[in-house]
Design a protein around this motif. Structure first.
Motif, PDB file in Angstrom:
ATOM      1  N   GLN A 212      15.736  40.403  18.285  1.00  0.00           N
ATOM      2  CA  GLN A 212      16.406  41.001  19.383  1.00  0.00           C
ATOM      3  C   GLN A 212      17.033  39.667  20.334  1.00  0.00           C
ATOM      4  OE1 GLN A 212      16.973  44.427  19.396  1.00  0.00           O
ATOM      5  NE2 GLN A 212      16.355  43.949  17.562  1.00  0.00           N
ATOM      6  N   GLY A 213      17.873  39.940  21.287  1.00  0.00           N
ATOM      7  CA  GLY A 213      18.312  39.005  22.056  1.00  0.00           C
ATOM      8  C   GLY A 213      17.215  38.525  23.048  1.00  0.00           C
ATOM      9  N   GLU A 214      17.346  37.334  23.693  1.00  0.00           N
ATOM     10  CA  GLU A 214      16.615  36.936  24.654  1.00  0.00           C
ATOM     11  C   GLU A 214      16.435  37.632  25.906  1.00  0.00           C
ATOM     12  OE1 GLU A 214      17.036  32.860  25.464  1.00  0.00           O
ATOM     13  OE2 GLU A 214      16.697  32.121  23.391  1.00  0.00           O
TER      14      GLU A 214
ATOM     15  N   TRP B 192      21.110  44.401  16.498  1.00  0.00           N
ATOM     16  CA  TRP B 192      21.975  43.417  15.976  1.00  0.00           C
ATOM     17  C   TRP B 192      23.344  43.671  16.170  1.00  0.00           C
ATOM     18  CZ3 TRP B 192      19.011  44.295  10.525  1.00  0.00           C
ATOM     19  CH2 TRP B 192      17.729  43.878  10.680  1.00  0.00           C
TER      20      TRP B 192
ATOM     21  N   THR C 244      24.775  44.924  22.446  1.00  0.00           N
ATOM     22  CA  THR C 244      24.369  45.661  23.759  1.00  0.00           C
ATOM     23  C   THR C 244      24.881  47.282  23.649  1.00  0.00           C
ATOM     24  OG1 THR C 244      23.915  43.712  25.009  1.00  0.00           O
ATOM     25  CG2 THR C 244      23.829  45.731  26.122  1.00  0.00           C
TER      26      THR C 244
END
Length: 447
Positions: A117-119, A261, A264
């Motif tokens: 997942q993104g930061e 992935w 958003t």
């Protein structure tokens, strides 16, 4: 009892449970709806955090679900002592599980990062979970006590306690997320605080009811005393239920990770579509709980014919609910999705386009999703949880997750492909579990 009598009995028992599950679900739904209006980033974060929390919660809720058939069977046999013992040890096991699992909620950010997942979304989800984790103990205790009351067929109180909690959550969310009524604007952390307060309100309400309405049960008297024979009986029944729930919810959690992935906007669309599909699933879950209680009563009386007729009735009722849901998802995707975010938001056209495809895929698995949860409820009623756990694991992890990945990425279908994989896993589970009940489940009544 005639089929008409079974319909009335399931409706009287099941509809309040359906309402209770919908009200419980409304707690998370309110978080998603209000945070969707607060911002797309907040909605994506709470989608991720909610999937993570729900996975761990449902695993521990296996002990609460185990209490239901044990109390129902004991109640049909007039064994008040065994019903009390099972409930007490269900409370014990729930607390022990919550304490053991707390670190996974507190240190969730590095876990989410390792899952790809993104930061930014991982950091926001972790902020939510560091607050929400304190609601795990009361939430699991409420699950045990609701199962106890449902098994005693006191489903009306289960409904109204949960409605009270949902209303309290909505009010707290409105104040704490947006900073209304002079409260601080806390955004995603405000939603977490509201959820914890709601779980505490629910626990206090249900404990007060048990103390006042059922004083003769003496449920909490000498609660601190161990009862190891019943402890391990609830444990042996509850662990397979918890693992089964884990395998199913991890199927959906894996889908959330895969959607993450894609970006958003796809994750936010997934969150909206999943909330809608989950809302309709609550109908089947309430009917499944009613099936557990009814099957547990028949199991205690060794009444095979009664169980078979009741199982047929609750299955047909689930199919009718599925047909209505399919129509809603296919005919009204836009109005349904607009409940979760402002159509004036620049991201709305993309999210609507993605979400419409996801709801079409969700319509495909409504029938099989209902069938598999009804079958699980019936099998739990006859205290058959081990083999169903294996079947569910094979279906969800062996078919559902690989199919979601293959259809979503190598096949290039994106989010729709991921959801079609969900349908495949649920379909296999529905066939296996229904076959298990009608072939072996009924035979357990004669033993």
């Amino acid at each position: 009892m005639t089929y008409g009598g079974h319909i009335r009995a399931v409706a009287l028992l099941g509809f309040p449970l359906v309402g209770g599950h919908l009200a419980q679900f409304a707690i998370g739904l309110t978080d998603s709806m209000m945070l969707g209006w607060y911002g797309v980033e907040a909605l994506a974060a709470v989608t991720l955090a909610g999937s993570y929390f729900f996975t761990l919660f449902l695993t521990g809720a296996g002990f609460g679900f185990a209490v239901m058939p044990l109390v129902a069977t004991a109640n049909s046999a007039g064994d008040e002592t065994s019903a009390r013992r099972a409930t007490r040890m269900g409370l014990w096991l729930s607390v022990l599980y919550a304490v053991a699992i707390l670190p996974l909620l507190w240190w969730s950010e590095p876990i989410l990062l390792r899952l790809g997942q993104g930061e930014a979304v991982s950091a926001d989800a972790a902020r939510y979970l560091r607050v929400a984790c304190w609601g795990l103990v009361p939430a699991l205790l409420v699950m045990v006590l609701k199962s106890y009351l449902a098994a005693l067929e006191r489903t009306q109180v289960v409904l109204w306690v949960t409605v009270l909690a949902a209303l309290a959550n909505a009010v707290a969310n409105y104040g704490l997320i947006f900073g209304n009524w002079g409260l601080p604007e806390m955004g995603i952390r405000g939603a977490a605080v509201a959820s914890v307060l709601t779980q505490m309100v629910s626990l206090v309400a249900v404990v007060v009811y048990v103390l006042r309405a059922l004083p003769e049960q003496e449920l909490f008297r000498r609660l601190w005393r161990p009862d190891w024979e019943m402890f391990f009986r609830v444990f042996r029944l509850g662990v397979p239920i918890g693992i089964t729930s884990l395998t199913e919810v991890s199927l959906f959690s894996a889908s959330a990770l895969m959607m993450g992935w894609l970006g958003t906007a796809p994750l936010a669309a997934h969150g909206i579509a999943l909330q809608l599909a989950s809302a309709t699933f609550m109908v089947h879950l309430g009917l499944s709980n009613a099936a557990t209680v009814r099957a547990g009563n028949a199991y205690g009386r060794r009444d095979r014919a009664h169980m078979a007729r009741g199982a047929a009735v609750v299955t047909v009722m689930s199919l009718v609910a599925s047909a209505l849901t399919i129509a809603l998802f296919l005919l009204l995707p836009g109005p349904l999705m607009s409940l979760f975010m402002d159509p004036a938001d620049p991201e709305w056209p993309q999210i609507l386009r993605i979400g419409t495809g996801l709801l079409a895929a969700a319509a495909l698995f409504q029938l099989v999703d209902g069938a598999q949860v009804i079958a699980l409820g019936l099998l739990r009623g006859v205290q058959d949880t081990g083999v169903p756990m294996v079947m569910a694991t094979l279906a969800y992890w062996g078919v559902g997750i690989p199919a979601s990945y293959v259809l979503g990425f190598p096949a290039g279908l994106g989010g729709v492909g991921i959801w079609l994989g969900l349908a495949a896993g649920l379909g296999v589970a529905g066939v296996l579990l229904m076959g298990r009940f009608w072939r072996q489940g009924l035979e357990r009544v004669d033993r």
